[in-house]
Design an enzyme around this catalytic site. Structure first.
Site, mmCIF file in Angstrom:
data_model
loop_
_atom_site.group_PDB
_atom_site.id
_atom_site.type_symbol
_atom_site.label_atom_id
_atom_site.label_comp_id
_atom_site.label_asym_id
_atom_site.label_seq_id
_atom_site.Cartn_x
_atom_site.Cartn_y
_atom_site.Cartn_z
ATOM 1 C CG HIS A 148 -0.213 0.375 2.484
ATOM 2 N ND1 HIS A 148 0.676 -0.487 3.091
ATOM 3 C CD2 HIS A 148 -0.217 1.505 3.204
ATOM 4 C CE1 HIS A 148 1.181 0.103 4.166
ATOM 5 N NE2 HIS A 148 0.649 1.308 4.259
ATOM 6 C CG HIS B 146 0.250 5.871 2.736
ATOM 7 N ND1 HIS B 146 -1.110 5.629 2.722
ATOM 8 C CD2 HIS B 146 0.761 5.174 3.768
ATOM 9 C CE1 HIS B 146 -1.407 4.828 3.730
ATOM 10 N NE2 HIS B 146 -0.296 4.533 4.373
#
Length: 106
Positions: free
Chosen positions: A10, A25
């Protein structure tokens, strides 16, 4: 260079040739998906260039799970630079330069 690739895929950390440490992110709280819907196309230690495919993720499935896909791009060592110019755009398109006119502190 890819300096960090989270096992959940992620988020990814990249260090530029001039030492900027960049964290990408994908989404908010997406770590909780534990890698579901994410595919990495690089590994830690890989040398990458502009336009290289780093990660893929299924935006629709992630949204269906209730996650926000706001994706911060952060220069984590910004204090090392005298100036950082970034885009003022709230949304950007593929391959659009979003930041990174910077000068290192002496």
């Amino acid at each position: 260079m890819v300096t960090t690739l989270f096992k959940t895929k992620h988020a990814i950390g990249i260090t530029s040739d001039n030492g900027a440490e960049i964290l990408i992110h994908i989404g908010m709280d997406t770590v909780k998906l534990e890698g579901k819907y994410f595919t990495a196309h690089v590994k830690q230690g890989d040398k990458v260039s502009a336009g290289d495919l780093l990660l893929e993720f299924d935006m629709e499935k992630i949204r269906e799970e209730g996650y926000n896909l706001i994706t911060p791009v952060i220069i984590t060592n910004s204090a090392d630079f005298k100036q950082i110019d970034t885009t003022r755009e709230r949304a950007v398109s593929e391959k659009q330069v979003v930041a990174f006119s910077y000068r290192r502190r002496k």
